[in-house]
Design a protein around this motif. Structure first.
Motif, short mmCIF file in Angstrom:
data_model
loop_
_atom_site.label_atom_id
_atom_site.label_comp_id
_atom_site.label_asym_id
_atom_site.label_seq_id
_atom_site.Cartn_x
_atom_site.Cartn_y
_atom_site.Cartn_z
N THR A 1 -0.12 -0.35 3.21
CA THR A 1 1.00 -0.44 2.26
C THR A 1 0.71 -1.36 1.08
N SER A 2 1.28 -0.99 -0.07
CA SER A 2 1.29 -1.85 -1.25
C SER A 2 2.52 -2.74 -1.18
N ALA A 3 2.62 -3.62 -2.15
CA ALA A 3 3.86 -4.37 -2.35
C ALA A 3 4.89 -3.44 -2.96
N MET A 4 6.18 -3.73 -2.76
CA MET A 4 7.21 -2.92 -3.43
C MET A 4 6.99 -3.01 -4.94
N THR B 1 6.84 -6.09 -7.57
CA THR B 1 6.75 -7.37 -6.85
C THR B 1 5.54 -8.19 -7.25
N THR B 2 4.37 -7.56 -7.28
CA THR B 2 3.15 -8.33 -7.60
C THR B 2 3.27 -8.97 -8.98
N ASN B 3 3.78 -8.22 -9.95
CA ASN B 3 3.96 -8.79 -11.29
C ASN B 3 4.89 -9.99 -11.25
N GLY C 1 3.38 -10.26 -1.71
CA GLY C 1 4.04 -8.96 -1.91
C GLY C 1 3.71 -7.97 -0.81
N GLU C 2 2.41 -7.80 -0.55
CA GLU C 2 1.99 -6.85 0.49
C GLU C 2 2.44 -7.33 1.86
N ARG C 3 2.44 -8.67 2.05
CA ARG C 3 2.82 -9.17 3.37
C ARG C 3 4.31 -8.94 3.63
N GLY D 1 -2.45 -3.40 2.01
CA GLY D 1 -3.49 -3.11 1.05
C GLY D 1 -3.75 -4.37 0.24
N PHE D 2 -4.74 -4.30 -0.64
CA PHE D 2 -4.93 -5.31 -1.68
C PHE D 2 -5.54 -6.62 -1.20
N ILE D 3 -5.27 -7.01 0.06
CA ILE D 3 -5.72 -8.36 0.44
C ILE D 3 -6.80 -8.34 1.51
N GLY E 1 -8.37 -7.22 -6.47
CA GLY E 1 -8.13 -6.86 -7.87
C GLY E 1 -6.86 -6.04 -7.98
N ARG E 2 -6.23 -6.09 -9.17
CA ARG E 2 -4.96 -5.39 -9.35
C ARG E 2 -5.12 -3.90 -9.05
N GLY E 3 -4.12 -3.37 -8.41
CA GLY E 3 -4.15 -1.96 -8.03
C GLY E 3 -5.10 -1.70 -6.86
N GLY E 4 -5.51 -2.79 -6.19
CA GLY E 4 -6.59 -2.67 -5.20
C GLY E 4 -6.20 -2.08 -3.86
N SER E 5 -4.95 -1.72 -3.66
CA SER E 5 -4.64 -1.21 -2.31
C SER E 5 -5.20 0.19 -2.06
N ASP E 6 -5.46 0.94 -3.13
CA ASP E 6 -6.19 2.20 -2.95
C ASP E 6 -7.57 1.90 -2.37
N1 ASP Z 1 0.29 -4.76 -5.30
C1 ASP Z 1 -1.00 -4.81 -5.94
C2 ASP Z 1 -0.84 -4.63 -7.43
O1 ASP Z 1 0.24 -4.39 -7.91
C3 ASP Z 1 -1.96 -3.85 -5.36
C4 ASP Z 1 -1.56 -2.39 -5.41
O2 ASP Z 1 -0.39 -2.07 -5.47
O3 ASP Z 1 -2.44 -1.55 -5.38
O4 ASP Z 1 -1.81 -4.77 -8.13
#
Ligand code: ASP
Ligand code: MG
Length: 475
Positions: free
Chosen positions: A42-45, A48-50, A131-133, A197-199, A211-216
Protein backbone atom coordinates in the motif's frame (compact mmCIF):
# COMPACT_ATOMS: atom_id res chain seq x y z
CA UNK A 1 -6.32 -23.55 -13.17
CA UNK A 2 -5.35 -21.73 -10.03
CA UNK A 3 -2.58 -19.21 -10.51
CA UNK A 4 0.12 -18.92 -7.90
CA UNK A 5 1.54 -15.74 -6.42
CA UNK A 6 0.26 -12.24 -7.14
CA UNK A 7 1.60 -8.98 -5.72
CA UNK A 8 -0.90 -6.11 -5.87
CA UNK A 9 0.07 -2.53 -5.12
CA UNK A 10 -2.55 0.10 -4.40
CA UNK A 11 -1.60 3.74 -5.03
CA UNK A 12 -2.51 6.84 -3.05
CA UNK A 13 -5.90 7.48 -4.65
CA UNK A 14 -6.76 3.78 -4.50
CA UNK A 15 -6.52 3.94 -0.71
CA UNK A 16 -7.53 7.61 -0.57
CA UNK A 17 -11.18 7.36 0.51
CA UNK A 18 -13.75 5.00 2.00
CA UNK A 19 -15.22 4.60 -1.44
CA UNK A 20 -11.90 3.64 -3.01
CA UNK A 21 -11.07 1.28 -0.16
CA UNK A 22 -14.38 -0.49 -0.60
CA UNK A 23 -13.27 -1.25 -4.15
CA UNK A 24 -9.89 -2.41 -2.87
CA UNK A 25 -11.56 -4.94 -0.57
CA UNK A 26 -13.61 -6.28 -3.47
CA UNK A 27 -10.58 -6.44 -5.72
CA UNK A 28 -8.66 -8.47 -3.12
CA UNK A 29 -11.64 -10.78 -2.58
CA UNK A 30 -11.95 -11.38 -6.30
CA UNK A 31 -8.22 -11.99 -6.73
CA UNK A 32 -8.40 -14.62 -3.98
CA UNK A 33 -10.65 -16.71 -6.18
CA UNK A 34 -8.01 -16.95 -8.90
CA UNK A 35 -4.73 -16.81 -7.02
CA UNK A 36 -3.34 -19.14 -4.38
CA UNK A 37 -1.24 -16.45 -2.72
CA UNK A 38 -1.55 -12.69 -2.63
CA UNK A 39 0.70 -9.98 -1.19
CA UNK A 40 -0.66 -6.44 -0.94
CA UNK A 41 1.51 -3.32 -0.99
CA UNK A 42 0.00 0.00 0.00
CA UNK A 43 0.85 3.65 -0.59
CA UNK A 44 0.00 6.47 1.77
CA UNK A 45 -3.48 7.95 1.34
CA UNK A 46 -3.31 10.55 -1.44
CA UNK A 47 -1.97 13.90 -0.32
CA UNK A 48 -0.50 12.47 2.87
CA UNK A 49 3.17 12.26 1.89
CA UNK A 50 3.13 15.87 0.68
CA UNK A 51 1.50 17.02 3.87
CA UNK A 52 4.06 15.16 5.99
CA UNK A 53 7.04 16.47 4.06
CA UNK A 54 5.67 20.02 4.04
CA UNK A 55 5.24 19.87 7.81
CA UNK A 56 8.86 18.78 8.21
CA UNK A 57 10.13 21.43 5.80
CA UNK A 58 8.26 24.14 7.72
CA UNK A 59 9.57 22.79 11.00
CA UNK A 60 13.11 23.09 9.64
CA UNK A 61 12.44 26.82 9.30
CA UNK A 62 11.26 26.86 12.89
CA UNK A 63 7.59 27.04 11.87
CA UNK A 64 5.42 24.65 13.81
CA UNK A 65 2.22 26.74 14.01
CA UNK A 66 0.54 24.69 11.34
CA UNK A 67 1.31 21.37 13.02
CA UNK A 68 -2.03 21.16 14.83
CA UNK A 69 -3.86 21.64 11.56
CA UNK A 70 -1.72 18.96 9.84
CA UNK A 71 -2.46 16.67 12.77
CA UNK A 72 -6.18 17.15 12.51
CA UNK A 73 -6.17 16.76 8.73
CA UNK A 74 -4.40 13.41 9.08
CA UNK A 75 -6.70 12.28 11.86
CA UNK A 76 -9.81 13.23 9.97
CA UNK A 77 -8.58 11.57 6.76
CA UNK A 78 -7.76 8.25 8.38
CA UNK A 79 -10.37 8.16 11.13
CA UNK A 80 -13.30 8.92 8.85
CA UNK A 81 -12.37 5.90 6.75
CA UNK A 82 -11.86 3.74 9.83
CA UNK A 83 -15.30 4.81 11.12
CA UNK A 84 -16.93 4.07 7.79
CA UNK A 85 -15.32 0.72 7.05
CA UNK A 86 -14.25 -1.04 10.25
CA UNK A 87 -17.38 -2.46 11.83
CA UNK A 88 -15.71 -4.35 14.66
CA UNK A 89 -15.51 -1.87 17.52
CA UNK A 90 -12.40 -3.27 19.14
CA UNK A 91 -10.52 -3.39 15.85
CA UNK A 92 -11.69 0.13 14.98
CA UNK A 93 -10.42 1.57 18.27
CA UNK A 94 -7.18 -0.32 18.05
CA UNK A 95 -6.55 0.88 14.51
CA UNK A 96 -7.34 4.49 15.37
CA UNK A 97 -5.01 4.29 18.37
CA UNK A 98 -2.20 2.95 16.16
CA UNK A 99 -2.73 5.72 13.65
CA UNK A 100 -2.91 8.29 16.38
CA UNK A 101 0.41 7.03 17.75
CA UNK A 102 1.98 7.62 14.34
CA UNK A 103 0.50 11.12 14.15
CA UNK A 104 1.96 11.90 17.56
CA UNK A 105 5.33 10.64 16.37
CA UNK A 106 5.07 13.12 13.50
CA UNK A 107 4.52 15.91 16.01
CA UNK A 108 7.56 14.81 18.02
CA UNK A 109 9.73 14.56 14.92
CA UNK A 110 8.67 18.00 13.69
CA UNK A 111 9.33 19.57 17.06
CA UNK A 112 12.79 18.01 17.14
CA UNK A 113 13.45 19.26 13.62
CA UNK A 114 12.34 22.75 14.66
CA UNK A 115 14.75 22.72 17.59
CA UNK A 116 17.62 21.61 15.36
CA UNK A 117 16.62 24.09 12.68
CA UNK A 118 17.25 21.54 9.95
CA UNK A 119 15.73 18.39 8.53
CA UNK A 120 18.33 15.86 7.46
CA UNK A 121 17.44 13.41 4.67
CA UNK A 122 17.29 10.76 7.36
CA UNK A 123 14.77 12.78 9.37
CA UNK A 124 12.74 13.44 6.21
CA UNK A 125 12.52 9.69 5.61
CA UNK A 126 11.37 9.06 9.15
CA UNK A 127 8.63 11.65 8.59
CA UNK A 128 7.67 10.46 5.10
CA UNK A 129 7.36 6.84 6.22
CA UNK A 130 4.49 7.74 8.53
CA UNK A 131 2.05 7.97 5.61
CA UNK A 132 2.50 4.39 4.43
CA UNK A 133 2.58 3.13 8.01
CA UNK A 134 -0.78 4.76 8.74
CA UNK A 135 -2.39 3.29 5.65
CA UNK A 136 -0.89 -0.09 6.49
CA UNK A 137 -2.84 -0.23 9.76
CA UNK A 138 -5.97 1.10 8.13
CA UNK A 139 -5.98 -1.22 5.14
CA UNK A 140 -5.14 -4.39 7.04
CA UNK A 141 -7.89 -3.67 9.57
CA UNK A 142 -10.41 -3.03 6.81
CA UNK A 143 -9.52 -6.25 5.05
CA UNK A 144 -9.67 -8.31 8.21
CA UNK A 145 -12.95 -6.69 9.12
CA UNK A 146 -14.31 -7.73 5.74
CA UNK A 147 -13.54 -11.33 6.70
CA UNK A 148 -10.37 -11.82 4.69
CA UNK A 149 -7.42 -12.95 6.78
CA UNK A 150 -4.61 -10.42 6.48
CA UNK A 151 -1.61 -9.32 8.51
CA UNK A 152 0.19 -5.98 8.53
CA UNK A 153 3.97 -6.20 8.14
CA UNK A 154 6.14 -3.12 7.73
CA UNK A 155 8.40 -3.43 4.70
CA UNK A 156 11.25 -1.96 6.76
CA UNK A 157 11.53 -5.45 8.24
CA UNK A 158 12.53 -7.01 4.94
CA UNK A 159 13.28 -4.40 2.27
CA UNK A 160 16.86 -3.72 3.30
CA UNK A 161 18.60 -0.79 1.63
CA UNK A 162 21.75 1.26 1.69
CA UNK A 163 21.79 4.50 3.68
CA UNK A 164 21.05 6.76 0.72
CA UNK A 165 18.10 8.45 2.41
CA UNK A 166 15.25 9.70 0.21
CA UNK A 167 16.48 7.57 -2.68
CA UNK A 168 17.67 4.35 -1.13
CA UNK A 169 18.81 1.37 -3.13
CA UNK A 170 17.81 -2.12 -2.01
CA UNK A 171 20.33 -4.84 -1.23
CA UNK A 172 18.64 -7.57 -3.24
CA UNK A 173 20.48 -10.40 -1.53
CA UNK A 174 19.44 -9.62 2.04
CA UNK A 175 16.05 -8.40 0.85
CA UNK A 176 15.43 -11.74 -0.86
CA UNK A 177 16.29 -13.72 2.26
CA UNK A 178 14.28 -11.54 4.61
CA UNK A 179 11.25 -11.16 2.38
CA UNK A 180 10.92 -14.91 1.94
CA UNK A 181 11.56 -15.53 5.61
CA UNK A 182 8.86 -13.12 6.74
CA UNK A 183 6.20 -13.37 4.04
CA UNK A 184 6.25 -17.03 3.03
CA UNK A 185 5.10 -18.45 6.39
CA UNK A 186 2.10 -16.11 6.29
CA UNK A 187 1.22 -17.18 2.78
CA UNK A 188 1.50 -20.79 3.83
CA UNK A 189 -1.12 -20.20 6.48
CA UNK A 190 -3.43 -18.59 3.95
CA UNK A 191 -2.92 -15.10 5.35
CA UNK A 192 -2.53 -12.13 3.01
CA UNK A 193 0.49 -10.09 4.03
CA UNK A 194 -0.23 -6.37 3.70
CA UNK A 195 2.88 -4.25 3.58
CA UNK A 196 4.06 -0.71 3.10
CA UNK A 197 5.33 0.56 -0.22
CA UNK A 198 7.97 3.27 -0.44
CA UNK A 199 9.90 2.39 2.71
CA UNK A 200 12.80 0.18 3.63
CA UNK A 201 15.46 0.21 6.31
CA UNK A 202 19.23 0.05 6.52
CA UNK A 203 20.76 -3.13 7.95
CA UNK A 204 20.88 -1.23 11.26
CA UNK A 205 17.13 -0.74 11.10
CA UNK A 206 17.00 2.97 10.25
CA UNK A 207 14.04 3.85 8.03
CA UNK A 208 14.79 4.82 4.43
CA UNK A 209 12.57 5.61 1.45
CA UNK A 210 12.99 4.61 -2.16
CA UNK A 211 12.21 8.05 -3.59
CA UNK A 212 8.93 9.82 -4.30
CA UNK A 213 6.39 7.61 -5.99
CA UNK A 214 8.51 4.65 -4.90
CA UNK A 215 5.78 2.28 -3.83
CA UNK A 216 5.51 0.93 -7.38
CA UNK A 217 9.17 0.09 -7.05
CA UNK A 218 8.50 -1.61 -3.71
CA UNK A 219 5.95 -3.86 -5.38
CA UNK A 220 8.47 -4.71 -8.09
CA UNK A 221 11.17 -5.48 -5.53
CA UNK A 222 8.90 -7.68 -3.44
CA UNK A 223 7.48 -9.37 -6.52
CA UNK A 224 10.92 -10.11 -7.92
CA UNK A 225 12.43 -11.54 -4.74
CA UNK A 226 9.58 -13.82 -3.68
CA UNK A 227 9.27 -14.34 -6.71
CA UNK A 228 5.69 -13.60 -7.76
CA UNK A 229 4.17 -14.66 -11.04
CA UNK A 230 2.64 -11.25 -11.57
CA UNK A 231 2.70 -7.73 -10.16
CA UNK A 232 -0.39 -5.58 -10.60
CA UNK A 233 -0.23 -1.85 -10.02
CA UNK A 234 -3.66 -0.49 -9.09
CA UNK A 235 -4.07 3.20 -9.82
CA UNK A 236 -6.80 5.67 -10.79
CA UNK A 237 -6.63 5.42 -14.57
CA UNK A 238 -7.40 2.51 -16.89
CA UNK A 239 -3.75 2.09 -17.81
CA UNK A 240 -1.17 3.72 -19.98
CA UNK A 241 -2.78 6.11 -22.41
CA UNK A 242 -1.80 7.12 -25.90
CA UNK A 243 -1.46 10.66 -24.60
CA UNK A 244 -2.72 13.04 -21.93
CA UNK A 245 -6.53 12.99 -22.27
CA UNK A 246 -6.64 16.60 -21.11
CA UNK A 247 -4.91 17.54 -24.35
CA UNK A 248 -6.54 15.03 -26.68
CA UNK A 249 -9.95 13.74 -25.75
CA UNK A 250 -9.67 10.82 -28.18
CA UNK A 251 -6.72 9.47 -26.16
CA UNK A 252 -7.08 5.71 -25.59
CA UNK A 253 -5.79 3.18 -23.12
CA UNK A 254 -3.18 0.88 -24.59
CA UNK A 255 -3.88 -2.77 -23.96
CA UNK A 256 -0.18 -3.60 -24.26
CA UNK A 257 3.07 -1.73 -24.10
CA UNK A 258 6.63 -2.99 -23.99
CA UNK A 259 9.00 -2.41 -21.12
CA UNK A 260 11.27 -0.20 -23.16
CA UNK A 261 8.35 1.87 -24.42
CA UNK A 262 6.95 2.47 -20.97
CA UNK A 263 10.40 3.35 -19.66
CA UNK A 264 10.55 6.04 -22.28
CA UNK A 265 7.07 7.25 -21.39
CA UNK A 266 7.80 7.31 -17.68
CA UNK A 267 10.82 9.42 -18.40
CA UNK A 268 8.94 11.74 -20.69
CA UNK A 269 6.36 12.74 -18.21
CA UNK A 270 3.62 10.09 -18.12
CA UNK A 271 3.37 9.43 -14.42
CA UNK A 272 1.75 6.03 -14.51
CA UNK A 273 4.62 3.92 -13.28
CA UNK A 274 7.74 4.76 -11.31
CA UNK A 275 10.64 4.22 -13.75
CA UNK A 276 12.57 1.97 -11.37
CA UNK A 277 9.70 -0.52 -11.26
CA UNK A 278 10.56 -2.00 -14.60
CA UNK A 279 14.01 -3.52 -14.15
CA UNK A 280 13.37 -5.98 -11.32
CA UNK A 281 10.28 -7.42 -12.98
CA UNK A 282 11.84 -7.69 -16.42
CA UNK A 283 14.90 -9.40 -15.01
CA UNK A 284 12.78 -11.85 -13.06
CA UNK A 285 10.47 -12.44 -16.03
CA UNK A 286 7.41 -11.37 -14.07
CA UNK A 287 4.20 -10.16 -15.69
CA UNK A 288 3.28 -6.56 -14.92
CA UNK A 289 -0.12 -5.02 -15.30
CA UNK A 290 -1.54 -1.57 -14.59
CA UNK A 291 -5.17 -1.47 -13.60
CA UNK A 292 -7.82 0.93 -12.36
CA UNK A 293 -9.22 0.60 -8.83
CA UNK A 294 -12.20 2.66 -9.95
CA UNK A 295 -12.88 0.51 -13.00
CA UNK A 296 -11.66 -2.94 -12.01
CA UNK A 297 -13.31 -4.84 -14.85
CA UNK A 298 -11.23 -2.92 -17.40
CA UNK A 299 -8.29 -5.10 -18.49
CA UNK A 300 -5.82 -2.22 -18.03
CA UNK A 301 -2.43 -2.20 -19.70
CA UNK A 302 -0.16 -5.24 -19.80
CA UNK A 303 3.57 -4.87 -20.02
CA UNK A 304 5.14 -7.10 -22.64
CA UNK A 305 8.76 -8.03 -23.22
CA UNK A 306 9.15 -6.77 -26.73
CA UNK A 307 7.13 -4.26 -28.70
CA UNK A 308 8.61 -4.96 -32.07
CA UNK A 309 10.88 -7.95 -32.44
CA UNK A 310 14.30 -6.65 -33.50
CA UNK A 311 12.59 -3.44 -34.38
CA UNK A 312 10.44 -5.23 -36.99
CA UNK A 313 6.78 -4.71 -36.48
CA UNK A 314 4.33 -7.53 -36.56
CA UNK A 315 1.38 -7.08 -38.83
CA UNK A 316 -1.10 -4.73 -37.25
CA UNK A 317 1.38 -3.29 -34.73
CA UNK A 318 1.36 0.41 -34.25
CA UNK A 319 4.53 2.24 -35.13
CA UNK A 320 3.87 5.05 -32.71
CA UNK A 321 2.04 4.13 -29.55
CA UNK A 322 2.05 7.26 -27.45
CA UNK A 323 2.88 10.93 -27.46
CA UNK A 324 3.99 12.92 -24.45
CA UNK A 325 5.08 16.46 -23.70
CA UNK A 326 7.46 17.81 -21.11
CA UNK A 327 6.70 21.46 -20.63
CA UNK A 328 8.60 24.36 -19.07
CA UNK A 329 11.95 23.70 -20.67
CA UNK A 330 14.50 25.96 -22.30
CA UNK A 331 17.07 25.03 -24.92
CA UNK A 332 20.59 26.06 -24.08
CA UNK A 333 23.07 26.39 -26.93
CA UNK A 334 26.85 26.69 -26.80
CA UNK A 335 28.16 27.77 -30.16
CA UNK A 336 31.43 28.78 -31.71
CA UNK A 337 33.69 27.91 -34.62
CA UNK A 338 36.58 27.29 -32.26
CA UNK A 339 34.81 24.24 -30.84
CA UNK A 340 35.40 22.13 -33.93
CA UNK A 341 37.55 19.13 -33.10
CA UNK A 342 38.36 20.35 -29.60
CA UNK A 343 38.01 17.42 -27.20
CA UNK A 344 36.41 17.99 -23.86
CA UNK A 345 33.93 20.78 -24.64
CA UNK A 346 30.94 18.53 -24.07
CA UNK A 347 32.47 17.05 -20.92
CA UNK A 348 33.09 20.49 -19.48
CA UNK A 349 29.71 21.78 -20.54
CA UNK A 350 27.85 18.95 -18.85
CA UNK A 351 29.94 19.02 -15.73
CA UNK A 352 29.15 22.73 -15.47
CA UNK A 353 25.45 21.89 -15.83
CA UNK A 354 25.77 19.09 -13.29
CA UNK A 355 27.38 21.48 -10.81
CA UNK A 356 24.06 23.36 -10.71
CA UNK A 357 22.18 20.16 -9.86
CA UNK A 358 20.22 20.32 -13.12
CA UNK A 359 19.40 17.22 -15.11
CA UNK A 360 19.25 17.31 -18.88
CA UNK A 361 16.35 15.60 -20.67
CA UNK A 362 17.57 16.09 -24.26
CA UNK A 363 20.88 16.69 -26.04
CA UNK A 364 21.77 17.27 -29.68
CA UNK A 365 24.95 18.10 -31.47
CA UNK A 366 25.44 18.45 -35.20
CA UNK A 367 28.43 16.79 -36.84
CA UNK A 368 29.91 20.19 -37.65
CA UNK A 369 30.72 20.30 -33.92
CA UNK A 370 30.13 24.02 -33.90
CA UNK A 371 27.37 23.91 -31.39
CA UNK A 372 25.90 21.77 -28.67
CA UNK A 373 22.35 22.23 -27.66
CA UNK A 374 20.40 20.72 -24.78
CA UNK A 375 17.23 21.21 -22.81
CA UNK A 376 17.02 22.15 -19.15
CA UNK A 377 14.03 22.99 -16.95
CA UNK A 378 13.17 26.65 -17.58
CA UNK A 379 13.64 27.63 -13.97
CA UNK A 380 17.24 26.40 -13.99
CA UNK A 381 18.24 28.07 -17.27
CA UNK A 382 19.76 31.23 -15.76
CA UNK A 383 21.80 29.27 -13.30
CA UNK A 384 23.00 26.92 -16.05
CA UNK A 385 23.99 29.84 -18.32
CA UNK A 386 25.88 31.36 -15.46
CA UNK A 387 27.80 28.16 -14.76
CA UNK A 388 28.62 27.72 -18.46
CA UNK A 389 29.81 31.30 -18.82
CA UNK A 390 32.13 30.88 -15.86
CA UNK A 391 33.44 27.54 -17.07
CA UNK A 392 34.11 28.77 -20.58
CA UNK A 393 35.27 32.29 -19.62
CA UNK A 394 38.60 31.82 -21.40
CA UNK A 395 37.10 30.37 -24.59
CA UNK A 396 34.49 33.11 -24.64
CA UNK A 397 37.09 35.84 -24.26
CA UNK A 398 39.21 34.27 -27.02
CA UNK A 399 36.12 33.85 -29.22
CA UNK A 400 36.57 30.08 -29.58
CA UNK A 401 33.08 30.02 -28.23
CA UNK A 402 30.91 32.80 -29.61
CA UNK A 403 28.03 32.61 -27.24
CA UNK A 404 26.08 30.62 -24.72
CA UNK A 405 22.38 31.36 -24.74
CA UNK A 406 18.94 30.03 -23.94
CA UNK A 407 15.68 30.11 -25.88
CA UNK A 408 12.28 31.17 -24.66
CA UNK A 409 10.20 28.45 -23.03
CA UNK A 410 9.89 25.31 -25.09
CA UNK A 411 8.38 21.84 -24.75
CA UNK A 412 9.84 18.47 -25.60
CA UNK A 413 7.35 16.39 -27.55
CA UNK A 414 8.15 12.68 -27.67
CA UNK A 415 6.62 10.05 -29.89
CA UNK A 416 7.14 6.62 -28.37
CA UNK A 417 6.91 3.27 -30.14
CA UNK A 418 9.21 0.33 -30.85
CA UNK A 419 8.48 0.80 -34.51
CA UNK A 420 10.30 4.13 -34.62
CA UNK A 421 13.58 2.20 -34.76
CA UNK A 422 13.50 0.31 -38.01
CA UNK A 423 10.40 1.47 -39.80
CA UNK A 424 11.33 3.72 -42.68
CA UNK A 425 9.26 6.84 -43.06
CA UNK A 426 8.23 7.29 -39.44
CA UNK A 427 10.27 10.44 -39.00
CA UNK A 428 8.89 11.60 -42.34
CA UNK A 429 5.30 11.14 -41.14
CA UNK A 430 6.04 12.94 -37.90
CA UNK A 431 7.68 15.92 -39.47
CA UNK A 432 5.15 16.29 -42.25
CA UNK A 433 2.38 16.28 -39.64
CA UNK A 434 4.11 19.06 -37.77
CA UNK A 435 4.93 20.88 -41.00
CA UNK A 436 1.28 20.73 -42.10
CA UNK A 437 0.32 22.51 -38.93
CA UNK A 438 3.06 25.08 -39.36
CA UNK A 439 4.87 23.95 -36.24
CA UNK A 440 8.54 24.77 -36.23
CA UNK A 441 10.87 22.10 -34.80
CA UNK A 442 13.78 23.64 -32.90
CA UNK A 443 15.70 20.45 -32.10
CA UNK A 444 15.40 16.72 -32.60
CA UNK A 445 16.77 13.70 -30.74
CA UNK A 446 16.52 10.10 -31.82
CA UNK A 447 18.89 7.20 -31.68
CA UNK A 448 19.93 7.13 -28.05
CA UNK A 449 16.56 5.58 -27.43
CA UNK A 450 15.47 3.05 -30.01
CA UNK A 451 11.88 3.55 -29.21
CA UNK A 452 11.29 7.26 -29.33
CA UNK A 453 11.78 10.41 -31.31
CA UNK A 454 11.81 13.68 -29.40
CA UNK A 455 11.44 17.12 -30.81
CA UNK A 456 11.51 20.53 -29.26
CA UNK A 457 8.85 23.12 -30.12
CA UNK A 458 8.02 26.53 -28.68
CA UNK A 459 5.74 26.41 -25.65
CA UNK A 460 2.79 27.87 -27.53
CA UNK A 461 2.83 24.94 -29.98
CA UNK A 462 2.78 22.20 -27.31
CA UNK A 463 -0.85 21.17 -27.49
CA UNK A 464 -1.14 21.47 -31.24
CA UNK A 465 2.00 19.35 -31.67
CA UNK A 466 0.69 16.65 -29.34
CA UNK A 467 -2.70 16.65 -31.04
CA UNK A 468 -1.22 16.43 -34.52
CA UNK A 469 1.12 13.57 -33.67
CA UNK A 470 -1.67 11.77 -31.87
CA UNK A 471 -3.48 11.65 -35.22
CA UNK A 472 -0.76 9.22 -36.29
CA UNK A 473 -1.94 6.84 -33.57
CA UNK A 474 -5.69 7.14 -33.49
CA UNK A 475 -7.02 7.99 -36.89
N1 ASP B 1 3.62 7.91 -0.77
C1 ASP B 1 4.83 8.04 -1.53
C2 ASP B 1 4.78 9.29 -2.37
O1 ASP B 1 3.79 9.97 -2.41
C3 ASP B 1 5.11 6.84 -2.34
C4 ASP B 1 4.06 6.44 -3.35
O2 ASP B 1 2.90 6.76 -3.20
O3 ASP B 1 4.41 5.77 -4.31
O4 ASP B 1 5.76 9.61 -2.98
MG1 MG C 1 2.43 6.47 -7.48
Amino acid sequence: MEKKLLVMKFGGTSVGSANALTNVVNIIRDAKKDWADIVVVTSAMSGTTNLLLDSAALAAQGKIDSLPSAESTLREKHFSVADALIKDEFLRHKTKAEINGLILSLVDLCKAIAVLGEASPRAMDAVASIGERMSLHLLSAIINDAGVQAKAVESSEFVITNGHFQNAHPDFKITTEKTRLILKPLLKEGIIPITTGFIGATPEGIITTLGRGGSDYSAAIIGSVLPADEVWIWTDVDGVMTTDPRIVKEAKTLSEISYSEIAELAYYGAKVLHPKTIRPVVEAGIGLRICNTFNPSHPGTRLIANGAINGKLNKGDQVIKAVTAIRNQKLVTIEGRGMLGVPGVAARAFSAVASTGTSVPLITQASSEQSICFAVPAESADQVLDALQKNFALELSERDIDRVWATEEVAIITAVGSGTRNTPGVAGHIFSKLGDKNINVLAIAHGSSDVSISMVVIAADTELAVRSLHELIVK
